[in-house]
Scaffold this active site. Structure first.
Site, mmCIF file in Angstrom:
data_model
loop_
_atom_site.group_PDB
_atom_site.id
_atom_site.type_symbol
_atom_site.label_atom_id
_atom_site.label_comp_id
_atom_site.label_asym_id
_atom_site.label_seq_id
_atom_site.Cartn_x
_atom_site.Cartn_y
_atom_site.Cartn_z
ATOM 1 C CB CYS A 13 -2.614 3.172 -2.958
ATOM 2 S SG CYS A 13 -4.020 3.809 -3.895
ATOM 3 C CG HIS A 52 -3.579 0.079 -6.643
ATOM 4 N ND1 HIS A 52 -3.453 0.480 -5.326
ATOM 5 C CD2 HIS A 52 -2.519 -0.773 -6.869
ATOM 6 C CE1 HIS A 52 -2.397 -0.103 -4.781
ATOM 7 N NE2 HIS A 52 -1.804 -0.856 -5.694
#
EC number: 3.4.19.12
Length: 307
Positions: A90, A168
């Site tokens: 990510c 994230h």
């Protein structure tokens, strides 16, 4: 490497060196310490990368996100958006979400080829193309911390699980007059309204403030990185020798830190300790015992204790 993607740090030197490895020219990353528009405006960024603790936000749904609105036509209008289809990618995916959406950035041959190849792909297929891109994966993994240990019992958390250890990366960047939040775990790009590069600092701060407000009071585990034009170019254009010197010194520091990331020193430390112990044992039993007791005493002193 076994073909997987390793975790990389949220670090301006890592991100800058990663895109340079892929051939991107005249772009760097700058960590933003203060969450205010002036700090972002001073850098004239292309976009920002936001790192946060991931939670299963049940207020999100296929029809509407917690903030903003899904833009189901943006990809058809030329926006690069890829679904996240693999663990640990990510960070690089968020970086590319800014880089590949800014026409003024020189992508270099590798990323230009990747962008051209995936033009017209739906987000899911773009995510698969990214996950299976060996040049991007190899560049990404080159900046993972080396470790001699592997936990074969560990498994990544499922998307529906809560975890205190999952973080994230997502991207915010203005494209075609709109501020987009690009998160590969979402079904579509998220529009936050009209925005251009000039208004971006004020608009993105408003969005980030609302996002952070959804967390419990006192939560501080966030990181914000600006994607900016190489500051050495600005220094040369304005004849700012001090800035140029500072940036060159910073680059040398990044190079040294990235070199250390590629090596693990467990074996070296073990051999060094073995050699020191053998040396002390060679001086006789009493010398070895005195050395051990002296080390204990020094440790206690550093902790604030006295014998």
């Amino acid at each position: 490497m076994d073909g997987g993607w390793s975790t990389i740090e949220s670090d301006e030197g890592v991100f800058t060196s990663l895109i340079e490895t892929l051939g991107v020219k005249d772009v760097q990353f700058e960590e933003i310490i203060s969450l205010d528009a002036d700090s972002i405006r001073s850098l004239s960024p292309y976009g920002v990368i936001f790192l946060f603790k991931w939670t299963n936000d049940r207020s999100s749904s296929p029809s509407h996100p917690p903030d903003g609105s899904y833009d189901t036509t943006a990809v058809d209008s030329g926006l690069f958006f890829a679904a996240q289809t693999i663990q640990n990618a990510c960070g690089t995916q968020a970086i590319l979400s800014v880089i590949l959406n800014q026409e003024s950035i020189d992508l270099g041959a590798e990323l230009s080829s990747f962008k051209d190849f995936t033009t017209g792909f739906p987000p899911s297929l773009r995510g698969d193309a990214l996950s299976n891109s060996e040049p991007i994966r190899v560049a990404h993994n080159a900046f993972a911390r080396a470790s001699p240990f592997a936990d074969e019992t560990a498994r990544p958390p499922r998307p529906d699980e809560e975890s205190a250890d999952v973080y994230h990366f997502i991207a915010y960047t203005p494209v075609n007059g709109t501020l987009y939040e690009l998160d590969g775990l979402q079904p579509h790009p998220i529009s936050h309204g009209e925005c251009d590069l000039e208004s971006f600092p004020d608009r993105v701060i408003e969005v980030l403030a609302r996002r952070i407000a959804r967390y419990p009071e006192g939560e501080i585990r966030f990181n914000l990185m600006a994607v900016v034009r190489d500051l050495r170019i600005r220094a040369r254009e304005f004849g700012d020798a001090e800035l140029l010197q500072r940036e060159e010194r910073k680059r040398r520091g990044w190079a040294w830190e990235n070199t250390l990331r590629r090596w693990n020193f467990v074996g070296f430390i073990g051999e060094m300790m073995r050699g020191v112990v053998a040396l002390k044992e060679g001086e006789g039993p009493s010398a070895y015992a005195d050395w051990v007791e002296g080390a204990k005493s020094e440790t206690l002193k550093r902790k604030g204790y006295s014998q």
